[in-house]
Scaffold this motif. Sequence first.
Motif, short mmCIF file in Angstrom:
data_model
loop_
_atom_site.label_atom_id
_atom_site.label_comp_id
_atom_site.label_asym_id
_atom_site.label_seq_id
_atom_site.Cartn_x
_atom_site.Cartn_y
_atom_site.Cartn_z
N ARG A 131 -9.38 -7.42 -5.17
CA ARG A 131 -8.10 -7.69 -5.81
C ARG A 131 -7.57 -9.08 -5.51
NH1 ARG A 131 -4.86 -2.35 -6.27
NH2 ARG A 131 -6.43 -1.12 -7.31
N ALA A 132 -7.83 -9.56 -4.30
CA ALA A 132 -7.30 -10.87 -3.89
C ALA A 132 -7.99 -12.01 -4.62
CB ALA A 132 -7.44 -11.05 -2.39
N LYS A 133 -9.24 -11.85 -4.94
CA LYS A 133 -9.99 -12.94 -5.56
C LYS A 133 -10.05 -12.73 -7.03
CE LYS A 133 -12.45 -13.54 -1.31
NZ LYS A 133 -13.63 -13.50 -0.56
N ILE A 138 0.85 -1.19 0.00
CA ILE A 138 0.00 0.00 0.00
C ILE A 138 0.88 1.24 0.00
CG2 ILE A 138 -1.76 1.29 1.27
CD1 ILE A 138 -2.55 -1.51 2.49
N ALA A 139 0.68 2.09 -1.01
CA ALA A 139 1.37 3.38 -1.08
C ALA A 139 0.37 4.43 -0.58
CB ALA A 139 1.83 3.67 -2.50
N TRP A 140 0.59 4.91 0.64
CA TRP A 140 -0.33 5.85 1.29
C TRP A 140 0.19 7.26 1.11
CZ3 TRP A 140 -4.95 6.59 3.00
CH2 TRP A 140 -5.23 7.55 3.98
N HIS A 142 2.10 -9.45 -3.93
CA HIS A 142 1.17 -9.89 -4.97
C HIS A 142 0.42 -8.73 -5.64
CE1 HIS A 142 1.57 -13.50 -2.35
NE2 HIS A 142 1.76 -14.05 -3.52
N TYR A 143 -0.02 -7.76 -4.85
CA TYR A 143 -0.84 -6.68 -5.37
C TYR A 143 -0.40 -5.35 -4.78
CZ TYR A 143 -3.89 -10.57 -6.54
OH TYR A 143 -4.38 -11.76 -7.01
N GLU A 144 -0.70 -4.28 -5.51
CA GLU A 144 -0.39 -2.93 -5.03
C GLU A 144 -1.65 -2.09 -5.02
OE1 GLU A 144 2.08 0.97 -6.53
OE2 GLU A 144 2.99 -0.98 -6.84
N VAL A 145 -1.77 -1.28 -3.96
CA VAL A 145 -2.88 -0.34 -3.82
C VAL A 145 -2.28 1.03 -3.56
CG1 VAL A 145 -4.89 0.31 -2.44
CG2 VAL A 145 -4.42 -2.09 -2.87
N PRO A 155 -8.84 6.99 3.04
CA PRO A 155 -9.20 5.63 3.48
C PRO A 155 -10.18 4.89 2.56
CG PRO A 155 -9.20 7.13 5.34
CD PRO A 155 -9.02 7.98 4.11
N THR A 156 -11.03 5.60 1.85
CA THR A 156 -12.00 4.92 0.99
C THR A 156 -11.33 4.21 -0.19
OG1 THR A 156 -12.40 6.91 -0.34
CG2 THR A 156 -13.84 6.53 1.58
N GLU A 157 -10.15 4.67 -0.59
CA GLU A 157 -9.44 4.06 -1.72
C GLU A 157 -8.70 2.79 -1.32
OE1 GLU A 157 -6.92 7.14 -3.22
OE2 GLU A 157 -8.57 8.18 -4.18
N MET A 158 -8.65 2.50 -0.03
CA MET A 158 -7.96 1.28 0.42
C MET A 158 -8.83 0.50 1.40
SD MET A 158 -5.12 2.79 3.03
CE MET A 158 -5.23 1.53 4.28
N GLY A 159 -10.13 0.56 1.20
CA GLY A 159 -11.05 -0.17 2.07
C GLY A 159 -10.93 -1.67 1.91
#
Length: 132
Positions: free
Chosen positions: A130-132, A81-83, A111-114, A119-123
């Motif tokens: 993304r995981a599924k 996560i890039a905050w 595996h994935y990047e956010v 906070p709503t963009e990384m809920g």
Amino acid sequence: MWVTEECKNSFMEMKWKKVHRYIVFKIDEKSRLVTVDKVGGPGEGYDDLAASLPNDDCRYAVFDFDFVTVDNCRKSKIFFIAWSPTASRIRAKMLYATSKDGLRRVLDGIHYEVQATDPTEMGMDVIKDRAK
């Protein structure tokens, strides 16, 4: 930009030993070192990670997301996560944006990047999708 050994070791402990649920990293602007800011224990969750991110400064975080698939298999995916909240300084946003790839290369197994500015963009719904 340099990544400290503490960052690498903490990530490996999270990845292989499941000692941590998440790790928050910060950049020391003077020394240009990426250091560990906070570590979440195995009993902590995604809400604890979100609460530990500052409202006015940038951070990087990795989160070990455990879930069960439709086939009833237990899986684990690591999210980067890039905050970069809108209230943070422009200089900090630039520093974190230009240093992100260097840290990602050191943390092998993501595996994935956010990327999130609020906070709503990384809920949790974004993470689950993304995981599924």
